[in-house]
Design an enzyme around this catalytic site. Structure first.
Site, mmCIF file in Angstrom:
data_model
loop_
_atom_site.group_PDB
_atom_site.id
_atom_site.type_symbol
_atom_site.label_atom_id
_atom_site.label_comp_id
_atom_site.label_asym_id
_atom_site.label_seq_id
_atom_site.Cartn_x
_atom_site.Cartn_y
_atom_site.Cartn_z
ATOM 1 N N THR A 187 0.755 -1.311 -0.024
ATOM 2 C CA THR A 187 0.017 -0.044 -0.052
ATOM 3 C C THR A 187 1.004 1.167 0.111
ATOM 4 O O THR A 187 2.088 1.075 0.446
ATOM 5 C CB THR A 187 -1.109 -0.045 1.260
ATOM 6 N N GLU A 332 -6.017 -3.260 -1.446
ATOM 7 C CA GLU A 332 -6.638 -4.507 -0.371
ATOM 8 C C GLU A 332 -7.690 -4.991 -1.345
ATOM 9 O O GLU A 332 -7.962 -6.107 -1.005
ATOM 10 C CB GLU A 332 -6.990 -3.947 0.766
ATOM 11 N N LYS A 431 -11.440 18.073 12.851
ATOM 12 C CA LYS A 431 -12.073 18.342 14.005
ATOM 13 C C LYS A 431 -11.888 19.841 14.506
ATOM 14 O O LYS A 431 -10.862 20.196 14.924
ATOM 15 C CB LYS A 431 -11.560 17.515 15.061
ATOM 16 N N TRP A 436 -17.072 17.642 13.703
ATOM 17 C CA TRP A 436 -16.136 17.256 12.486
ATOM 18 C C TRP A 436 -16.385 18.121 11.154
ATOM 19 O O TRP A 436 -17.591 18.492 10.671
ATOM 20 C CB TRP A 436 -16.415 15.686 12.164
#
Length: 527
Positions: A187, A332, A431, A436
């Site tokens: 990855t 993945e 945040k 959020w």
């Protein structure tokens, strides 16, 4: 009564090139350059099979790792089939990574042979010095890439054709279990240390079947497919398997993927389907708009790898008159998760389409509990399927839950028709004052403005609120994008307290090794 039975026909990847050689032997694989190289599937299969014998002579055995540090080319494709056909694992490396990053991956995989494009030879000396497992270096043969051979300490250096001439012998392919490892890809490491994903023959075979579904890419023997996605990105999205599976002509651009080179190659070879990350097509559309050139053979463009700005999608559709397919996936996932069908053109770049058979999706809350309604609500996206990772390379514990679901780290919604919309990455959320802010929603709005080429929103530390958003844009060439225009587009569409505190304009957005916007660098320089 004794029941009947079916043949134990192992789903191994050599079957694809065997099929192409037998039934589409003259169909070409073209490697781009000033003087493109051409070879039919039958001849490519013969060379790849002799390469298997050469690899065996170098000491590679089933389960060993061959590393490739190479661009998209005939020689790279021959290495894939030459290795995988005898059970050797093909570990694709990203040439855009630093030597330090590459060395960690090579050391972990214990790669024994390294095949490298000639233009990347400067990396070889340092890599061999840091990676004692490398015993042989093979310098690939690619058109227009005449570079001096590297100085290789300790390991044996082979010119590709010399290796074939000296040690190339016919080898039987297959004969191992379909669950044997076939490929290894790490990855990008954007959320920590890179993690290795092992693809098996069976998982890649089934991933190829996913691609060939009519509502996915659905290529046929009549298509000419440009593989502009690098072969080191999750096995090049499986296109080097799917092309031979149906006998489609493949066009491999090599290292040169600028707009002029791709335009020339598309017209020269009659490309009908082109596949790559959005930044590749940004360069192409800039070029054709500047020169007035046309691409009459092109019918479809498949975009993936990162979110697509709406303005870019609109430019491609309107200027080229093609169908644009948006998609979503991960290393993945081998990598396909969802794709918008070519039969259902969408004008919304934030829609990533539906999953093919063999891939399942689930939305949960932040504790992992499935949402009561899987339509219309935002949740954490989980995936499972035959081509989805169960555990990372070198690890003993699975990364899936008890039911086999893998947490992608993405936030998403699924609409009433089953179309996925990625709304952000959990790690990218900002945040501010204990609440959020989702950068993905801001990026989607700004990315739809005609004057914006690329856009990113990052968090910047704030003494009172903790974090505040910063809007980073790369304007289109020659376009004027004022603060008033950007703020005006956001007003009334996001909460006032989501409004970015600062706007940064860049002449060129920094890109990570995968072609995605490099938010790590943006945070370091502008956060």
């Amino acid at each position: 009564m004794i029941p009947g039975a079916m043949q134990p026909y192992a789903l191994t990847l050599d079957k694809f090139i065997d099929h192409a050689a037998k039934w589409h032997g003259a169909t070409e694989v073209v490697t781009g350059g000033d003087a493109p190289a051409r070879i039919g599937y039958a001849a490519l299969r013969e060379r790849a099979n002799r390469l298997s014998g050469a690899f065996a002579e170098l000491g590679l055995r089933p389960g060993d790792h061959l590393a490739t540090l190479a661009w998209n080319s005939q020689a790279h494709m021959e290495c894939w089939y030459g290795a995988m056909g005898i059970g050797v694992v093909c570990h694709t490396l990203n040439p855009r990574l630093s030597v330090a990053h590459l060395a960690v991956m090579i050391q972990q995989a214990e790669d024994r042979v390294l095949a490298v494009s000639p233009g990347l030879a400067s990396l070889v000396q340092e890599l061999v010095e840091q990676c004692p497992t490398i015993e042989h270096v093979v310098l690939l043969d690619e058109p227009g890439m005449d570079h001096p051979a590297p100085v290789v300490p300790r390991a044996t250096l082979w010119a590709y054709e010399d290796l074939l001439d000296t040690h190339g012998t016919v080898m039987p392919w297959g004969g191992f279990d379909e669950t044997s490892p076939a490929g290894l890809c790490f990855t990008s490491g954007t959320t920590g240390a890179p993690k290795g994903v092992t693809y098996t023959h069976r998982s890649n075979y089934l991933e190829t079947v996913h691609l060939l579904q009519a509502d996915v890419i659905g290529m046929t023997s009549r298509d000419v497919v440009m593989v502009a996605v690098p072969m080191f990105h999750a096995n090049g999205w499986g296109l080097a398997f799917a092309g031979p599976a149906v006998g489609a002509k493949l066009v491999l651009p090599g290292r040169n993927q600028d707009g002029a080179s791709l335009t020339r190659l598309i017209n020269q070879e009659g490309v009908t389907i082109a596949v790559g990350v959005p930044t590749v097509w940004l360069g192409l559309i800039d070029h054709v708009e500047a020169t007035g050139e046309e691409l009459p053979s092109l019918r479809r463009v498949v975009l993936g790898g990162s979110s697509v700005p709406q303005a870019l999608m609109d430019r491609i559709e309107q200027r080229l008159g093609v169908v644009v397919q948006t998609s979503w996936g991960m290393t993945e996932l081998s990598p396909l998760g969802t794709i918008s069908p070519a039969s259902e053109p969408v004008r919304d770049a934030t829609r990533s389409g539906r999953p093919p058979i063999g891939v399942d999706l689930r939305l949960t809350d932040n504790t992992g509990l499935p949402l009561s309604s899987q339509r219309g609500a935002e949740g954490c996206l989980w995936v499972r399927g035959a081509s989805v990772v169960e555990r990372y390379y070198g690890q003993t514990e699975p990364v899936t839950d008890a039911e086999g679901w893998f947490d992608t780290g993405d936030l998403a919604t699924i609409d009433a028709t089953g179309n996925l919309r990625i709304t952000g990455r959990a790690k990218d959320l900002i945040k501010s004052g204990g609440e959020w802010i989702n950068p993905g929603e801001i990026e989607a709005i700004v990315g739809a403005l005609p004057g914006v080429a690329l856009v990113a929103v990052i968090g910047r530390a704030h003494p009172k609120w903790g974090e505040r958003p910063v809007l980073v844009v790369e304007p289109r060439q020659g376009a004027e994008v004022s603060d008033d225009m950007l703020v005006g587009a956001l007003k009334g569409r996001i909460a006032n307290w989501w409004m970015p505190d600062a706007i940064v304009r860049l002449s060129a957005m920094p890109l990570a090794m995968t072609g995605k916007i490099d938010k790590i660098r943006l945070r370091a320089e502008h956060g």
